[in-house]
Design a protein around this motif. Structure first.
Motif, PDB file in Angstrom:
ATOM      1  N   PHE A  80       0.835  -1.206   0.000  1.00  0.00           N
ATOM      2  CA  PHE A  80       0.000   0.000   0.000  1.00  0.00           C
ATOM      3  C   PHE A  80       0.868   1.254   0.000  1.00  0.00           C
ATOM      4  O   PHE A  80       0.666   2.166  -0.814  1.00  0.00           O
ATOM      5  CB  PHE A  80      -0.927  -0.020   1.219  1.00  0.00           C
ATOM      6  N   ASN A  83       2.503   2.140  -3.244  1.00  0.00           N
ATOM      7  CA  ASN A  83       1.591   2.468  -4.346  1.00  0.00           C
ATOM      8  C   ASN A  83       0.622   3.586  -4.009  1.00  0.00           C
ATOM      9  O   ASN A  83      -0.433   3.709  -4.629  1.00  0.00           O
ATOM     10  CB  ASN A  83       0.826   1.204  -4.761  1.00  0.00           C
ATOM     11  N   ILE A  87      -3.223   4.264  -5.187  1.00  0.00           N
ATOM     12  CA  ILE A  87      -4.204   3.668  -4.278  1.00  0.00           C
ATOM     13  C   ILE A  87      -4.485   4.653  -3.144  1.00  0.00           C
ATOM     14  O   ILE A  87      -3.562   5.046  -2.424  1.00  0.00           O
ATOM     15  CB  ILE A  87      -3.695   2.349  -3.651  1.00  0.00           C
ATOM     16  N   ILE A  93      -8.686  -1.912  -4.713  1.00  0.00           N
ATOM     17  CA  ILE A  93      -7.763  -2.153  -5.819  1.00  0.00           C
ATOM     18  C   ILE A  93      -8.582  -2.812  -6.923  1.00  0.00           C
ATOM     19  O   ILE A  93      -9.617  -3.424  -6.656  1.00  0.00           O
ATOM     20  CB  ILE A  93      -6.550  -3.013  -5.408  1.00  0.00           C
ATOM     21  N   GLN A  97      -4.765  -3.124 -12.500  1.00  0.00           N
ATOM     22  CA  GLN A  97      -3.792  -2.215 -11.884  1.00  0.00           C
ATOM     23  C   GLN A  97      -2.451  -2.927 -11.786  1.00  0.00           C
ATOM     24  O   GLN A  97      -2.386  -4.102 -11.449  1.00  0.00           O
ATOM     25  CB  GLN A  97      -4.218  -1.822 -10.463  1.00  0.00           C
ATOM     26  N   LEU A  99       0.796  -2.956  -9.694  1.00  0.00           N
ATOM     27  CA  LEU A  99       1.302  -2.491  -8.407  1.00  0.00           C
ATOM     28  C   LEU A  99       2.793  -2.782  -8.272  1.00  0.00           C
ATOM     29  O   LEU A  99       3.294  -3.798  -8.760  1.00  0.00           O
ATOM     30  CB  LEU A  99       0.563  -3.183  -7.265  1.00  0.00           C
TER      31      LEU A  99
END
Length: 116
Positions: A80, A83, A87, A93, A97, A99
């Motif tokens: 998290f 990103n 995000i 999510i 995507q 990541l």
């Protein structure tokens, strides 16, 4: 002008030119590719360890992704944090995507601890 006298063009020179600017010469340019592991490594004080990328699929959660990559679902916050540019909510999510999965040194031995 009399018929005997012809114009003298002996000093006229021919040639052609262009008003278009010359183009750069790229003949010495070489191409190449390198791995994203070499390009993106070094973040977070991990001694140059690289990060990976992961494309979210339907049903994924950050905990699921953390368990798959680190063996520990509780490390979801590392994904998290890496990103935050894409995000806002760790519970939101979306499939497709891509990541960043940062390298983590879970056992503090200086090496990334990837599960897969």
């Amino acid at each position: 002008m009399s018929p005997d006298k012809r114009p003298d063009f002996s000093n006229v020179k021919s040639g052609s030119g262009t008003t278009e600017p010359s183009r750069p010469d790229f003949s010495n340019v070489q191409s190449g590719a390198s791995s994203t592991e070499q390009i993106t490594g070094g973040g977070g004080g991990t001694g140059g360890m690289a990060e990976r990328s992961y494309t979210v699929v339907q049903g994924d959660t950050l905990s699921h992704i953390a368990k798959a990559h680190y063996g520990k679902p509780g490390k979801w916050h590392a994904i998290f944090d890496a990103n935050r540019d894409q995000i806002d909510d760790p519970d939101k999510i979306f499939p497709g995507q891509v990541l960043k999965i940062p390298a983590l040194d879970l056992d503090k031995d200086g090496d990334a601890d990837w599960r897969s």
